[in-house]
Design a protein around this motif. Structure first.
Motif, mmCIF file in Angstrom:
data_model
loop_
_atom_site.group_PDB
_atom_site.id
_atom_site.type_symbol
_atom_site.label_atom_id
_atom_site.label_comp_id
_atom_site.label_asym_id
_atom_site.label_seq_id
_atom_site.Cartn_x
_atom_site.Cartn_y
_atom_site.Cartn_z
ATOM 1 N N VAL A 1 0.835 -1.203 0.000
ATOM 2 C CA VAL A 1 0.000 0.000 0.000
ATOM 3 C C VAL A 1 0.871 1.254 0.000
ATOM 4 O O VAL A 1 0.602 2.215 -0.731
ATOM 5 C CB VAL A 1 -0.975 -0.010 1.197
ATOM 6 C CG1 VAL A 1 -1.618 1.348 1.407
ATOM 7 C CG2 VAL A 1 -2.034 -1.088 1.001
ATOM 8 N N LYS A 2 1.927 1.247 0.788
ATOM 9 C CA LYS A 2 2.825 2.404 0.829
ATOM 10 C C LYS A 2 3.499 2.617 -0.529
ATOM 11 O O LYS A 2 3.613 3.750 -1.003
ATOM 12 C CB LYS A 2 3.867 2.224 1.945
ATOM 13 C CG LYS A 2 4.747 3.415 2.151
ATOM 14 C CD LYS A 2 3.958 4.597 2.674
ATOM 15 C CE LYS A 2 4.898 5.767 2.921
ATOM 16 N NZ LYS A 2 4.203 7.038 2.977
ATOM 17 N N LEU A 3 3.960 1.538 -1.149
ATOM 18 C CA LEU A 3 4.558 1.647 -2.479
ATOM 19 C C LEU A 3 3.553 2.188 -3.487
ATOM 20 O O LEU A 3 3.894 3.035 -4.324
ATOM 21 C CB LEU A 3 5.079 0.291 -2.957
ATOM 22 C CG LEU A 3 6.416 -0.160 -2.394
ATOM 23 C CD1 LEU A 3 6.644 -1.630 -2.726
ATOM 24 C CD2 LEU A 3 7.546 0.695 -2.925
ATOM 25 N N LEU A 4 2.329 1.728 -3.403
ATOM 26 C CA LEU A 4 1.292 2.204 -4.306
ATOM 27 C C LEU A 4 1.023 3.690 -4.087
ATOM 28 O O LEU A 4 0.891 4.449 -5.051
ATOM 29 C CB LEU A 4 0.015 1.393 -4.118
ATOM 30 C CG LEU A 4 -1.133 1.729 -5.052
ATOM 31 C CD1 LEU A 4 -0.734 1.544 -6.518
ATOM 32 C CD2 LEU A 4 -2.336 0.872 -4.722
ATOM 33 N N GLU A 5 0.969 4.118 -2.831
ATOM 34 C CA GLU A 5 0.774 5.539 -2.534
ATOM 35 C C GLU A 5 1.885 6.380 -3.157
ATOM 36 O O GLU A 5 1.620 7.424 -3.763
ATOM 37 C CB GLU A 5 0.750 5.772 -1.025
ATOM 38 C CG GLU A 5 -0.495 5.305 -0.334
ATOM 39 C CD GLU A 5 -0.387 5.420 1.181
ATOM 40 O OE1 GLU A 5 0.648 5.903 1.706
ATOM 41 O OE2 GLU A 5 -1.350 5.018 1.858
ATOM 42 N N GLU A 6 3.108 5.934 -2.995
ATOM 43 C CA GLU A 6 4.238 6.680 -3.538
ATOM 44 C C GLU A 6 4.232 6.649 -5.064
ATOM 45 O O GLU A 6 4.581 7.637 -5.712
ATOM 46 C CB GLU A 6 5.546 6.169 -2.958
ATOM 47 C CG GLU A 6 5.657 6.524 -1.475
ATOM 48 C CD GLU A 6 6.997 6.213 -0.862
ATOM 49 O OE1 GLU A 6 7.910 5.738 -1.566
ATOM 50 O OE2 GLU A 6 7.136 6.449 0.347
ATOM 51 N N HIS A 7 3.814 5.533 -5.641
ATOM 52 C CA HIS A 7 3.712 5.436 -7.096
ATOM 53 C C HIS A 7 2.680 6.434 -7.616
ATOM 54 O O HIS A 7 2.923 7.136 -8.601
ATOM 55 C CB HIS A 7 3.323 4.015 -7.510
ATOM 56 C CG HIS A 7 3.149 3.838 -8.978
ATOM 57 N ND1 HIS A 7 4.203 3.904 -9.869
ATOM 58 C CD2 HIS A 7 2.031 3.617 -9.719
ATOM 59 C CE1 HIS A 7 3.745 3.724 -11.100
ATOM 60 N NE2 HIS A 7 2.423 3.547 -11.033
ATOM 61 N N MET A 8 1.554 6.498 -6.935
ATOM 62 C CA MET A 8 0.496 7.426 -7.351
ATOM 63 C C MET A 8 0.969 8.878 -7.224
ATOM 64 O O MET A 8 0.731 9.686 -8.118
ATOM 65 C CB MET A 8 -0.763 7.213 -6.504
ATOM 66 C CG MET A 8 -1.378 5.841 -6.614
ATOM 67 S SD MET A 8 -2.321 5.578 -8.095
ATOM 68 C CE MET A 8 -3.756 6.529 -7.736
ATOM 69 N N ALA A 9 1.628 9.188 -6.124
ATOM 70 C CA ALA A 9 2.056 10.562 -5.879
ATOM 71 C C ALA A 9 3.176 11.004 -6.815
ATOM 72 O O ALA A 9 3.296 12.186 -7.133
ATOM 73 C CB ALA A 9 2.499 10.719 -4.427
#
Length: 93
Positions: free
Chosen positions: A54-62
């Protein structure tokens, strides 16, 4: 540059802890530990991996998706689709 690059060492530490959890699970099986205790640890390791995802996905989105959306066009569409597919994989797991 990847969106997670600034947090790379944090990810490495978190993944090392998860690796330790998995080794612990192997030892529990080798030592014939109680099934429910093993399942409890499997759940903890799964949640830890999901947290990293989830954290990786958040950073990918941002980072990656936001940059692509700023460019617009096919690049933006591809990055949004890629992120949506990643979210779908996480939801299914």
């Amino acid at each position: 540059m990847n969106g997670y690059s600034a947090s790379k060492s944090d990810y490495a530490k978190r993944l090392a802890r998860i690796e330790g959890q998995i080794r612990g699970l192997s030892r529990m099986v080798e030592d014939d530990q109680y099934c429910i205790d093993i399942l409890t640890q499997v759940s903890a390791a799964t949640k830890a991996l999901q947290s990293v995802a989830v954290k990786l996905l958040e950073e990918h989105m941002a980072h990656c998706v936001a940059e692509a959306v700023a460019q617009g066009g096919d690049v933006a569409d591809a990055k949004v689709k890629e992120a949506a597919d990643a979210i779908a994989r996480l939801v299914r797991s």
